[in-house]
Design an enzyme around this catalytic site. Structure first.
Site, PDB file in Angstrom:
ATOM      1  N   GLU A 192      55.130  66.262 146.258  1.00 25.65           N
ATOM      2  CA  GLU A 192      54.359  65.388 145.372  1.00 25.65           C
ATOM      3  C   GLU A 192      54.080  64.122 146.182  1.00 25.65           C
ATOM      4  O   GLU A 192      54.975  63.304 146.401  1.00 25.65           O
ATOM      5  CB  GLU A 192      55.183  65.039 144.110  1.00 25.65           C
ATOM      6  CG  GLU A 192      55.375  66.198 143.149  1.00 25.65           C
ATOM      7  CD  GLU A 192      54.126  66.440 142.288  1.00 25.65           C
ATOM      8  OE1 GLU A 192      53.186  65.644 142.358  1.00 25.65           O
ATOM      9  OE2 GLU A 192      54.114  67.468 141.552  1.00 25.65           O
ATOM     10  N   GLU A 213      44.147  66.024 142.018  1.00 16.37           N
ATOM     11  CA  GLU A 213      45.051  65.376 142.963  1.00 16.37           C
ATOM     12  C   GLU A 213      44.360  65.250 144.318  1.00 16.37           C
ATOM     13  O   GLU A 213      44.734  65.874 145.302  1.00 16.37           O
ATOM     14  CB  GLU A 213      46.377  66.138 142.996  1.00 16.37           C
ATOM     15  CG  GLU A 213      47.032  66.131 141.613  1.00 16.37           C
ATOM     16  CD  GLU A 213      48.181  67.118 141.397  1.00 16.37           C
ATOM     17  OE1 GLU A 213      48.635  67.240 140.251  1.00 16.37           O
ATOM     18  OE2 GLU A 213      48.634  67.758 142.380  1.00 16.37           O
ATOM     19  N   HIS A 247      46.114  71.607 141.919  1.00 14.29           N
ATOM     20  CA  HIS A 247      45.727  70.791 140.755  1.00 14.29           C
ATOM     21  C   HIS A 247      44.564  69.927 141.211  1.00 14.29           C
ATOM     22  O   HIS A 247      44.723  69.038 142.043  1.00 14.29           O
ATOM     23  CB  HIS A 247      46.895  69.924 140.260  1.00 14.29           C
ATOM     24  CG  HIS A 247      47.912  70.693 139.475  1.00 14.29           C
ATOM     25  ND1 HIS A 247      49.257  70.373 139.480  1.00 14.29           N
ATOM     26  CD2 HIS A 247      47.798  71.790 138.700  1.00 14.29           C
ATOM     27  CE1 HIS A 247      49.919  71.227 138.709  1.00 14.29           C
ATOM     28  NE2 HIS A 247      49.064  72.112 138.220  1.00 14.29           N
ATOM     29  N   HIS A 293      51.164  68.769 146.121  1.00 15.23           N
ATOM     30  CA  HIS A 293      50.636  68.133 144.917  1.00 15.23           C
ATOM     31  C   HIS A 293      50.685  66.618 145.102  1.00 15.23           C
ATOM     32  O   HIS A 293      51.194  66.115 146.108  1.00 15.23           O
ATOM     33  CB  HIS A 293      51.516  68.461 143.707  1.00 15.23           C
ATOM     34  CG  HIS A 293      51.510  69.897 143.285  1.00 15.23           C
ATOM     35  ND1 HIS A 293      50.993  70.325 142.095  1.00 15.23           N
ATOM     36  CD2 HIS A 293      51.948  71.026 143.909  1.00 15.23           C
ATOM     37  CE1 HIS A 293      51.126  71.629 141.987  1.00 15.23           C
ATOM     38  NE2 HIS A 293      51.703  72.091 143.071  1.00 15.23           N
ATOM     39  N   ARG A 348      42.571  69.123 135.782  1.00 15.91           N
ATOM     40  CA  ARG A 348      43.743  69.594 136.561  1.00 15.91           C
ATOM     41  C   ARG A 348      43.776  71.106 136.728  1.00 15.91           C
ATOM     42  O   ARG A 348      44.212  71.628 137.752  1.00 15.91           O
ATOM     43  CB  ARG A 348      44.975  69.122 135.802  1.00 15.91           C
ATOM     44  CG  ARG A 348      46.275  69.868 136.048  1.00 15.91           C
ATOM     45  CD  ARG A 348      47.328  69.432 135.045  1.00 15.91           C
ATOM     46  NE  ARG A 348      48.492  70.262 134.997  1.00 15.91           N
ATOM     47  CZ  ARG A 348      49.668  69.905 135.541  1.00 15.91           C
ATOM     48  NH1 ARG A 348      49.776  68.757 136.190  1.00 15.91           N
ATOM     49  NH2 ARG A 348      50.711  70.677 135.440  1.00 15.91           N
TER      50      ARG A 348
END
Lengths: 309, 94
Positions: A270, A72, A69, A196, A127
């Site tokens: 994440e 990020e 993405h 991510h 994204r």
């Protein structure tokens, strides 16, 4: 930068600067690092993977990717730091040296080059990929909904204008298909870690179904150990669990596909935003984020090395 | 470069499942052009959403009218983007 020593890891970089960094790292470590082009993006940019290997042929391997993405940014920046860390620690850190003496590591730092270039040039909030969808004015597919695992089920959108648009068919995105082909051809990848940001989570399959993964117990234990290691450095709190239990239903996701290919140790990170900056994490937090994440990665890599299957 | 002047990021705290569903209704209103940084999942998990300047008033009225708590996580996106660009340019200049 003149060398990876003078390269500034505490600032965000453009695609060209990251690709230059890769070439520097290969030049400085020809015995350990090589650069593989696994394909070209929709807009024709090369897609590169760094291979870290101390020999052998088709050794069991660990895959790490960042930046699928594009907005990020702390993930691509962390990927650059990981690449340098690997070359620094091999031969210095006994545990890591043992891993790399027996396994290869593949690191894809910019997994969505078109989207990443677009965040620098036009829209910092972008994204998705930059592919065009026939019949729609909207652009791009969510590359983390485009994999052939529960593709098109609930947990992704069929609307090309949505940020979670799954695409016309599984692997429609060349950025995804290139990884699928690489992993399939390699056939000996034992751990797959897709990184991510943000919200401090360590996730394992499944995302598209509430069915527990056959290896749930082991994955949960390993996630717990990895999170403990990560938190030990700066106290960054993480949650862990299956994708669907911990956040929401997400279909067509990377690690659901890799797990379905028999890659048992399939995880999604994440990374932080410990404050209130979301995707706009200040560059001053790049190195601390990379350092703490590295401890979790080491835990997963060490477990993979010591539990061959 | 796309301009994000006046765009705000709201951190919404849904107290119960009904409020989560209410926020999900917002997600479907394409004209608001909301960008969910953290999706509405379940009560207790923060929901972060970037709201373009033109939609801020209506989103806040909607949340307040349904008693849904929120705070402004980022006052103005463009300010942070300018800061980020300045930091990168300073490095490149050096």
């Amino acid at each position: 930068a003149l060398s990876t020593k003078t390269f500034n890891y505490a600032t965000y970089h453009t695609l060209d600067e990251i690709y230059e960094f890769m070439d520097l790292l290969v030049t400085e470590n020809p015995q350990l690092v090589s650069k593989i082009q696994i394909g070209n993006t929709f807009e024709g940019r090369p897609i590169y993977v760094l291979k870290f290997s101390t020999g052998g042929t088709n050794r069991p391997a660990i895959w790490i990717d960042t930046g699928i993405h594009s907005r990020e940014w702390v993930t691509q920046a962390s990927g650059v730091w990981f690449a340098k860390k690997i070359t620094e620690d091999y031969g210095q850190d006994a545990a890591f040296t043992a891993i790399l003496d027996n396994m290869d590591i593949f690191l894809e730092i910019v997994t969505n080059p078109d989207g990443f270039a677009y965040t620098h040039k036009t829209n910092r909030m972008w994204r998705k990929t930059r592919s065009r969808t026939q019949g729609s004015l909207c652009v791009g597919v969510d590359p983390n909904r485009n994999w052939d695992a529960g593709f098109g089920l609930a947990g992704a959108s069929s609307n090309p204008c949505s940020d979670t648009y799954h695409g016309k068919f599984a692997n429609s995105e060349v950025e995804v298909k290139s990884i699928v082909d690489f992993v399939t051809n390699h056939g000996n990848i034992k751990a797959f870690i897709s990184i991510h940001s943000y919200s401090q989570l360590l996730l394992y399959p499944y995302g598209y179904t509430s069915e527990p993964a056959p290896d749930k117990e082991e994955l949960d234990q390993l996630a717990k150990s990895a999170v403990t290691a990560l938190t030990s450095l700066y106290g960054t709190k993480y949650k862990y669990g299956s994708i669907i239990d911990t956040i929401y239903q997400a279909s067509g996701s990377t690690v659901d596909w890799t797990y379905s290919q028999g890659i048992k140790y399939s995880f999604t990170f994440e990374l932080r935003d410990t404050g209130l900056r979301g995707f706009l994490l200040p560059a001053s937090q790049i190195i601390p984020t990379a350092e703490e994440t590295w401890l979790a990665l080491l835990t997963i890599m060490d477990h993979t090395f010591k539990h061959p299957y | 470069n796309e301009n994000f002047v006046g765009h705000q990021v709201l951190r919404i705290s849904a107290a119960n499942e009904a409020q989560v569903q209410k926020v999900k209704e917002l997600e479907d209103l394409e004209h608001l052009q909301l960008d969910f940084w953290r999706d509405p999942v379940r009560p207790g998990i923060p929901i972060d959403v970037r709201v373009p300047f033109t939609s801020i008033q209506s989103v806040k009225v909607f949340l307040e009218s349904h008693g849904i708590n929120y705070e402004i996580m980022i006052e103005d996106i463009q300010t942070l983007l300018d800061e980020e660009q300045k930091q990168m340019s300073a490095f490149q200049a050096r």
